[in-house]
Design an enzyme around this catalytic site. Structure first.
Site, mmCIF file in Angstrom:
data_model
loop_
_atom_site.group_PDB
_atom_site.id
_atom_site.type_symbol
_atom_site.label_atom_id
_atom_site.label_comp_id
_atom_site.label_asym_id
_atom_site.label_seq_id
_atom_site.Cartn_x
_atom_site.Cartn_y
_atom_site.Cartn_z
ATOM 1 C CD GLU A 60 -1.731 -2.408 1.274
ATOM 2 O OE1 GLU A 60 -0.753 -2.529 1.901
ATOM 3 O OE2 GLU A 60 -2.684 -3.201 0.979
ATOM 4 C CG HIS A 129 -10.358 -6.659 6.672
ATOM 5 N ND1 HIS A 129 -9.602 -7.421 7.425
ATOM 6 C CD2 HIS A 129 -10.111 -6.914 5.456
ATOM 7 C CE1 HIS A 129 -8.774 -7.878 6.654
ATOM 8 N NE2 HIS A 129 -8.995 -7.852 5.529
#
Ligand SMILES: Cc1ncc(C[n+]2csc(CCOP(=O)(O)OP(=O)(O)O)c2C)c(N)n1
Lengths: 324, 319
Positions: A60, A129
């Protein structure tokens, strides 16, 4: 105009902008042939090829950094992170690099990039998440923060985000992907900093964001049956934030309830409440109330997760209390 | 490293247990009885089993989103694991964590992890604690080929090497990070090559051969226990199921799965033990039946357990 899902609306926006401007590239994990974790980039790899729809390794920090560097060097990248939660890995590239370069370099450089990230609970995906992190981004000068609640807004705001010369954080909600609405076929833009009055009302103003807009509208519908008329406002972008529309509404209704899915403490709602208190205190008939998630990570088990996510019942209860 | 027959039978049983556990979870997920996502370990059983076979209860592991196998191999309680996966109060995390966050600190299991690359730095921290207390324990960090590309993993390898931490990095190279084949996410073929950058041993093993994994990891554990620092063991393996349950696996080449199924680590080990007379067809059947029974008990326990009460929502946020 056709009925489309929120997911298709975003896909539409990406495709049409990529057709228009060859400087636009997409970057992200599994966005190529796989079509993206939630399927948003479906078909774009086939149409534009791997030079413009780039599958990245699981990195990321490198994704956001590459988008930033590419933007600085003249492209208009749209990066996707699978879940907003993973921005933790890449936060430095976003808030210390992308957000500040234009300012630090005396306005001499532009960073036209978009970071698309799904957020929100409701899928049993647990603490790492399921978060709603808009307040993190809202707190960073230099970033723009967009939270579309409808398919129409999703497409229009995405196109505006891509054409914007600044880093834009584009927060999608996982539970909205399947929702449908009318979406024009041709490209269109929606200005940032212009709230949407989703429902007109007289007795109370509800400001809600993202998926909570639907929940607030549901609550407003039920409250209408009790003779309570709520105005529901979706700011659509929380940075910039259209306080003008909100304050105007409060001046009319004399009461404000702010609703978001993110934890209430330190949330975007606190900012909205504070600004209304500063600007329109004299118009208020009741204290401003916020409905948000309790101060806890998102739990896994269904009954706990359902208790975490604000629902129409909690909004209705808050409204009734406000009205004494 | 020589293994007793008993130890080998134990390793065989662990692999069967992981396979059966995952097969059950697969079934219940398909029936819609398990919330969230599950990432199954079927096909990779030899890695966790071989790596954990030589560990003590006082050694640590860090696990991944695909963690059931690691937990079982480190001695995790099947009842509490099932309880957690079904979101029950009797689960390891009282239903708050789910499949991706199961932990058991008493067994040195520092948690499955929803963040790819999250484990390496944590394993180093455990290694640091071990060193601070002057113990000869180790920490094993399980991580995927995808995770090996994260900065966190590379930072952790560097730090472990610079500080000679007692950490063993066990890479599970199953060929993919979701849909992305390793050939597209890295230019090297062997992740173990990266060990050179940190001046630590880097070893490639057949991850479908439990004894090869055991040998290599045990060697690295010995090195770590004696204060010589970390190692990187790359286990070449394959996941049989999709990345998560429900993944259509459009990214697979035709015949690819079948080729790997032929290398199924369980019959491979079973046949070896049968040939050497360590197992007999009767003991194999007995082991399988016993595992089935244990799992049946775990499932019944989980399904009979209560779901959490919403009033538990804000409990455990702070210690
Ligand atoms: C920081 C972060 N990025 C992305 C993801 C989404 N994700 C979950 S598992 C996974 C693939 C991991 O691949 P690998 O490390 O090879 O492990 P495997 O799934 O093959 O066991 C990805 C991209 C995540 N959970 N965390």
């Amino acid at each position: 105009m056709a009925t489309k899902t929120y997911l298709q609306a975003i896909n539409d926006g990406l495709r049409q902008e990529m057709e228009r401007d060859s400087n636009i590239i997409l970057l992200g994990e599994d966005i190529g042939r796989f079509g993206g974790c939630f399927g948003v980039t479906q078909g774009l790899f086939d149409q534009f090829g791997e030079d413009r729809v780039k599958d990245t390794p699981i990195t990321e920090s490198a994704i956001i950094g590459a988008a930033t560097g590419a933007a600085a060097a003249g492209l208009r990248p749209v990066a996707e992170l699978m879940f907003v939660d993973f921005i933790g890995v890449a936060m430095d590239q976003l808030f210390n690099q992308a957000a500040k370069m234009h300012f630090m370099f005396g306005g001499k450089i532009k960073i036209p990039m978009v970071v698309r990230m799904p957020q929100g609970a409701g899928l049993g995906a647990a603490a790492q998440h399921s978060q709603s992190l808009e307040a993190w981004f809202m707190h960073v000068p230099g970033l723009k923060v967009v939270m579309p609640a409808t398919p129409y807004d999703a497409k229009g705001l995405l196109i505006s985000a891509i054409r914007d010369d600044n880093p834009v954080v584009f927060l999608e909600h996982k539970l909205l992907y399947g929702t449908t609405g009318e979406v024009p076929d041709d490209p269109y833009t929606i200005d940032f900093g212009k709230a949407n009055i989703c429902r007109k009302g007289e007795n109370l103003t509800i400001v809600a964001t993202s998926q909570m807009v639907l929940t607030a509208l549901d609550a407003a519908e039920q409250l209408a049956k009790e003779g309570i008329s709520c105005e529901v406002i979706d700011p659509r972008t929380i940075s910039p934030l259209d306080m003008g529309t909100i304050i105007e509404s409060v001046k009319k209704t004399h009461a404000l309830l702010v609703v978001h899915e993110a934890v209430k403490i330190g949330g975007a709602g606190a900012e909205i409440a504070a600004q209304v208190a500063e600007e329109a205190f004299d118009y208020l008939d009741a204290p401003i109330v916020r409905v948000g998630a309790p101060f806890t990570p998102v739990p896994f088990s269904t009954p706990l997760e359902q208790a975490f996510i604000p629902n129409a019942g909690r909004i209705i209860e808050a409204v009734r209390k406000m009205r004494g | 490293m020589s293994l007793s027959n008993e130890q080998m039978v134990g390793m065989y049983t662990t692999m069967v247990k992981i396979r059966q556990f995952e097969t059950r979870v697969q079934g219940f997920f398909a029936e819609g009885k398990i919330p969230g996502f599950v990432h199954l370990y079927i096909g990779e059983e030899a890695v966790a089993t071989g790596a954990c076979a030589g560990l003590r209860i006082t050694d640590y592991i860090t696990s991944t989103h695909r963690g059931h196998g690691h937990l079982i191999a480190k001695g995790g309680d099947l009842k509490q694991m099932m309880g957690e996966i079904f979101g029950r109060t009797t689960g390891y995390c009282k239903g708050k964590g789910g499949s991706m966050h199961i932990a058991d600190i008493d067994l040195g299991i520092l948690g499955a992890n929803g963040i790819v690359g999250g484990g390496g730095p944590l394993a180093n921290g455990a290694g640091l604690a071990i060193k601070a207390r002057k113990e000869d324990n180790v920490a094993v960090c399980f991580f995927g080929d995808g995770a090996s590309n994260q900065g966190t993993t590379q930072e952790a390898l560097n730090l472990a090497s610079a500080w000679k931490l007692p950490v063993v990095f066990v890479n599970e190279n199953n060929g993919y990070g979701i849909s992305c084949p390793t050939s597209k996410s890295m230019a090297v073929t062997d992740i173990a090559d990266r060990a050179a950058a940190y001046d630590i041993p880097g070893v490639v093993v057949d991850g479908n051969n439990v004894l090869d994994v055991f040998e290599a990891v045990s060697e690295a554990v010995k090195r770590a226990r004696s204060g010589d620092g970390p190692s990187l063991i790359e286990c070449k393996t394959y996941r049989w199921r999709g990345h998560f349950e429900g993944d259509a696996c459009v990214y697979r080449e035709p015949g690819e799965l079948e080729r790997w199924v032929e290398k199924d680590p369980i019959p491979r080990f079973e046949n070896k033990l049968l040939a050497e007379g360590i197992l007999t067809p009767e003991t194999v059947a007995e082991i399988k039946t016993a595992v089935e029974k244990e799992l049946e008990t775990a499932v019944t326990f989980a399904l009979d357990s209560p779901l959490p009460d919403p009033s538990d929502l804000t409990r455990d946020v702070y210690a």
